[in-house]
Design an enzyme around this catalytic site. Structure first.
Site, PDB file in Angstrom:
ATOM      1  N   GLU A 124      -6.736  34.614  -5.987  1.00  0.00           N
ATOM      2  CA  GLU A 124      -7.285  33.842  -4.879  1.00  0.00           C
ATOM      3  C   GLU A 124      -8.622  33.241  -5.315  1.00  0.00           C
ATOM      4  OE1 GLU A 124      -8.469  34.160  -0.143  1.00  0.00           O
ATOM      5  OE2 GLU A 124      -7.775  35.937  -1.181  1.00  0.00           O
ATOM      6  N   GLY A 264     -15.339  41.489  -3.521  1.00  0.00           N
ATOM      7  CA  GLY A 264     -15.355  42.896  -3.153  1.00  0.00           C
ATOM      8  C   GLY A 264     -14.006  43.539  -3.400  1.00  0.00           C
ATOM      9  N   ALA A 265     -12.951  42.835  -2.975  1.00  0.00           N
ATOM     10  CA  ALA A 265     -11.593  43.347  -3.153  1.00  0.00           C
ATOM     11  C   ALA A 265     -10.620  42.224  -2.844  1.00  0.00           C
ATOM     12  CB  ALA A 265     -11.338  44.552  -2.246  1.00  0.00           C
ATOM     13  N   MET A 266      -9.332  42.475  -3.113  1.00  0.00           N
ATOM     14  CA  MET A 266      -8.312  41.452  -2.917  1.00  0.00           C
ATOM     15  C   MET A 266      -7.049  42.088  -2.367  1.00  0.00           C
ATOM     16  SD  MET A 266      -7.467  38.353  -3.007  1.00  0.00           S
ATOM     17  CE  MET A 266      -5.863  37.802  -2.458  1.00  0.00           C
ATOM     18  N   HIS A 300     -10.359  46.396   5.674  1.00  0.00           N
ATOM     19  CA  HIS A 300     -10.218  44.938   5.677  1.00  0.00           C
ATOM     20  C   HIS A 300      -9.027  44.498   4.838  1.00  0.00           C
ATOM     21  CE1 HIS A 300     -11.867  40.754   5.754  1.00  0.00           C
ATOM     22  NE2 HIS A 300     -11.233  40.694   4.595  1.00  0.00           N
ATOM     23  N   GLU A 301      -8.946  45.005   3.625  1.00  0.00           N
ATOM     24  CA  GLU A 301      -7.859  44.572   2.746  1.00  0.00           C
ATOM     25  C   GLU A 301      -6.511  45.076   3.247  1.00  0.00           C
ATOM     26  OE1 GLU A 301      -8.792  42.308   0.860  1.00  0.00           O
ATOM     27  OE2 GLU A 301     -10.930  42.752   0.899  1.00  0.00           O
ATOM     28  N   GLU A 323      -9.456  35.213   7.211  1.00  0.00           N
ATOM     29  CA  GLU A 323     -10.669  35.983   6.953  1.00  0.00           C
ATOM     30  C   GLU A 323     -11.459  36.274   8.232  1.00  0.00           C
ATOM     31  OE1 GLU A 323     -11.026  37.540   4.403  1.00  0.00           O
ATOM     32  OE2 GLU A 323      -9.821  36.490   2.921  1.00  0.00           O
TER      33      GLU A 323
END
Length: 876
Positions: A124, A264-266, A300-301, A323
């Site tokens: 992404e 931060g993360a995906m 969140h992820e 998001e």
């Protein structure tokens, strides 16, 4: 170099060809990985026969190309730096390609790259085009089958999306695993990880009774740091079932911790790749804030599995669709897991400081932009944080029940599709029966709306008249603004009783708190049957992302700080009272007159300390002064030196006047309990450390010894880091130097703790901070290719306002030098590090000239699209 070209929302068209299924095979090699791809393609019905096929592709060495088994000659396709074009393709066909890529040379960390000895991916927004030729856009959704082949010794673990269906050994010392993902997904959700990893296992039983295997993969030395992430994941899974009715849809959910990661993360489907800083936590190495960040990001992820994966964005202009919604979901989760009031205070404090600054700067853009040059530059606070505030407003406008019905409708109607923000808002309108057409202006209008409020009490008629006016300042490309639908939650606090008064508006009884709707440029609201003079408590819980201008007296603010029933607005009243005192002192510093402390602020703090609070974390927030960054955002022209001097004067005055109370609070909140990241313990530590911060702003030998004992004896990183920071940021070299050395020696093996060590040193207010940055850039633990190191050291220094904004311009020069170097290595991080320089017009003439000169020096370099776009906007 030709200027990069913008992409416009108005030009959107669906892809000429859709991929229905993707077969991938990777033969991993650090310098020469081979990727075979088989794409089942079909022409989109909106296009006529004969339309050429376009596939995105960057930094790929094409080895072979075939359609339905026939190898194409070089004259049958066109290849350039952006991709591959093939004319005269069938309506449906199989396209087979083989390419070679070099993961170890990929310092941009997009596509397939190496992090230490590990292979990993970040696709992404547009990283998949660095893996193979593909229509790399979110509205192309396909099922994937991925075979990963690696050296059995070097890469014993081979991971990808979905469920493993086959594995085996090969004759040449290699092995393979095949993964099937049954859910159609865009290429940005593809993931691959391979290396010498170790697994922590658990399981979760869904609400329908299915057992899901949970795995967190880390390097061996990090096996003891995953407990909190696993607990957070299970809490998030249960919360999503209970709150949104969303059940996980695969048999396996995996998280991998990676040291080199831009974000931060995906949320890659079934295989979430995390920056190690966002998943690893242990009391010895991570602070309370880090524990809470891990909990939030894991949630969140995971929540993206539905709000982003099962239903995704039609195009990148709709980025806040996934998001903003998911940030709102993770904020709500964290509020339920911890202190809801503190969570709201923290979120609002952050976006008031950072997102409002973005709205007021040269890179201001709507929550849904209408154009971009590089989409990586639009992973912004506006898209995420302001986008979440818009969803929060929808939640309160629709009401909890209708919002849940709207989200259920959204997920059911668009499952497996790529959609738009209108699709989401329309579901909320349909479920609630409300018209959100005016509300949609929030998505297309940049800038922070401002509300001018004025209240009048009519004693004779027992009425309170509230006049509200809204305006949104001009932003780049948007000079004329339209009126927005702004929900304002409020209460009237009786000036004698100190309690919320009943609200009656238009003859309707509304209870003690209600929401009024400002939809015009100016509106008047008349509350009747108000039987004592009230102090209005406006915008409770920050019910809209706006700036409120209300001429509160200092006495009114001190009254609300003590009496408001809304904890958020109590905190906000304290911030406003502090700001009034600070503004007086800033003016005094500019004019060279004696600074005098406002006794009303001291008295308010004294009352808070003496009376205490049920929620110690809320009390700690109330006792914390506005940051220098927030103060700067309230100034028309930022006076760096006056702001710093004024805030230090207030801190020292409060420390001096309330010393015994600070000491009593510190001692009362000492604890020998084993560490736990619970809301109660976190609040206790937070309050204790706020007290120590004030004590250390006017220290004597006894207070310095107190901080030193906390550093040496504390059994958790929260207390250790706070004490070390206070020692290093004060003039206590005899104590701080050996403490800093001991900390660095003890944690030299731990990259995340060393990031904290870097950050503590470069954020100290003393004039040697810049020299420390230069020195630490040569430290063995620092690497310019690691985003976490860059953020900790260079990003940390850029937030050190008094030193970054040195009048000799050396702070600006250092950051510009780093941006120029990072532009070559990692353009995405370079574009983020440059942000503080883009606000140059807010400062005095000397600093303006220095900052602008550095931007122009960067502009003169051969630039990536990322950095080019930011610099051009900043200098426009």
């Amino acid at each position: 170099m030709s200027a990069p070209q913008a992409t416009y929302l108005a030009d959107y068209r669906p892809p000429a060809y859709r991929v229905t299924h993707t077969e991938l095979a990777f033969e991993l090699d650090p310098s020469a990985t081979r990727v075979k791809a088989g794409l089942q393609l079909e022409r989109h019905p909106e296009y006529e026969a004969g339309e050429s096929l376009w596939l995105d592709g960057e930094q790929l060495k094409l080895l072979s190309l075939a359609i339905d088994g026939r190898v194409l000659g070089e004259h049958e396709y066109q290849l350039n730096e952006q991709g591959l074009s093939i004319a005269n393709v069938p309506e449906r066909f199989l396209l087979e390609t083989e390419v070679e890529i070099s993961p170890e040379d990929n310092t941009a960390l997009e596509g397939l790259y190496r992090s230490g000895s590990m292979f990993c991916t970040q696709c992404e927004a547009e990283g998949f085009r660095r893996i193979t030729f593909y229509p790399d856009r979110p509205d192309v959704m396909a099922t994937f089958s991925t075979t990963v082949i690696g050296d059995a010794t070097r890469d014993p673990v081979l991971l990808s999306n979905g469920n493993p269906t086959q594995r085996g050994e090969l004759a040449d010392g290699r092995h393979f695993v095949t993964w099937q993902d049954p859910h159609p997904k865009p290429s940005y959700l593809f993931a691959l990880v391979a290396g010498d990893l170790h697994r922590v296992e658990d399981s979760f039983t869904t609400m329908s009774g299915r057992k899901v295997a949970l795995e967190i993969w880390v390097e061996k030395e990090n096996l003891g740091k995953t407990d909190h992430a696993m607990v957070s994941l299970k809490h998030a899974m249960r919360w999503d079932e209970q709150t949104y009715g969303r059940e996980y849809d695969l048999d396996l959910f995996m998280i991998v911790a990676v040291n080199d990661f831009n974000m931060g993360a995906m949320e890659n489907k079934g295989l979430n790749i995390f920056n190690s800083a966002a998943v690893l936590a242990h009391p010895d190495t991570a602070t309370d804030a880090a524990f809470q960040r891990v909990e939030s990001i894991v949630a969140h992820e995971y929540f993206h599995n539905w709000s982003g994966n099962r239903v995704t964005c039609r195009d990148w202009f709709q980025l806040s669709l996934k998001e903003g919604f998911t940030v709102f979901r993770d904020q709500s989760f964290s509020a339920d897991m911890n202190s809801a009031a503190v969570k709201r205070i923290e979120d609002v404090s952050f976006f008031r400081t950072a997102q409002f600054a973005e709205d007021a700067g040269p890179t201001a853009h709507p929550v849904r932009p209408d154009h971009y040059i590089q989409i990586g530059n639009f992973y912004t606070l506006t898209i995420y944080e302001k986008g979440a505030e818009l969803v929060r407003m929808l939640y309160h406008l629709a009401g909890p029940e209708a919002f849940r019905q709207g989200s259920d409708l959204y997920f059911a109607r668009f499952d497996g599709q790529a959609v738009t923000i209108e699709d989401f808002v329309d579901c909320m309108a349909e479920a609630s029966g409300q018209d959100f057409s005016q509300f949609m202006r929030w998505y297309g209008q940049a800038g922070t709306p401002e509300i001018d409020a004025h209240g009048e009490y009519d004693y004779a008629n027992a009425e309170y008249r509230l006049i509200l006016r809204q305006r949104t300042p001009a932003t780049p490309g948007q000079l004329d603004k339209q009126a927005l639908h702004i929900p304002i939650r409020l209460g009237l606090v009786g000036s004698k009783s100190g309690s919320d008064l009943p609200l009656t508006l238009g003859g309707q009884s509304l209870g003690s708190e209600s929401v009024i709707h400002l939809c015009d440029d100016e509106q008047t609201f008349v509350f009747t049957d108000v039987h004592e003079a009230p102090v209005v408590s406006l915008l409770r819980g920050q019910s809209a992302p706006v700036k409120l201008h209300m001429p509160y007296s200092r006495e009114d603010l001190a009254f609300l700080l003590v009496n408001d029933s809304d904890d958020f607005n109590r905190w906000d009243a304290g911030q406003r009272l502090s700001m009034l005192a600070l503004e007086d002192l800033i003016a005094a510093h500019r004019n060279g007159v004696e600074k005098v402390m406002d006794s009303r602020l001291s008295d308010a703090f004294r009352q808070l300390l003496e009376e205490g609070s049920g929620d110690k974390a809320v009390l700690a927030e109330m006792l914390t002064l506005p940051s220098e960054a927030y103060i700067a955002e309230q100034q028309i022209r930022v006076d760096v030196d006056a702001i710093h001097a004024a805030r230090e004067f207030v801190r020292q005055s409060l420390a001096r006047e309330l010393r015994d109370l600070w000491l009593a609070v510190y001692q009362a909140n000492q604890s020998d309990e084993p560490y736990a990241p619970t809301a109660q313990q976190v609040g206790q530590r937070q309050l204790k450390n706020v007290a120590l911060s004030y004590l250390m702003s006017q220290p004597d030998d006894g207070v310095v010894a107190l901080a030193q004992r906390q550093f040496e004896a504390a059994a958790n990183m929260t207390d250790v880091r706070h004490a070390l920071t206070l020692l290093v940021h004060g003039d206590h070299e005899a104590v701080s130097a050996p403490a800093l050395k001991a900390f660095g020696h003890k944690w030299a093996h731990d990259p995340l703790v060393m990031d904290q060590w870097f950050n503590i040193q470069v954020t100290r207010p003393q004039a040697d901070a810049l020299d420390r940055v230069r020195f630490l850039m040569e430290h063995p633990a620092f690497s310019l290719t690691n985003p976490n190191k860059v953020r900790a050291l260079i990003g940390g220094f850029a937030q050190n306002r008094i030193n970054f904004h040195r009048l000799d311009g050396e702070g600006y020069r250092l950051v510009a030098d780093v941006v120029i170097e990072l532009n070559r290595l990692n353009p995405e991080i370079a574009a983020r590090i440059i942000t503080p320089l883009t606000r140059w017009q807010r400062f005095d003439e000397t600093r303006q000239a220095l900052m602008k000169a550095e931007l122009e020096r960067i502009q003169a370099q051969p630039l990536s699209a990322n950095v080019y776009e930011v610099v051009e906007m900043a200098l426009a």
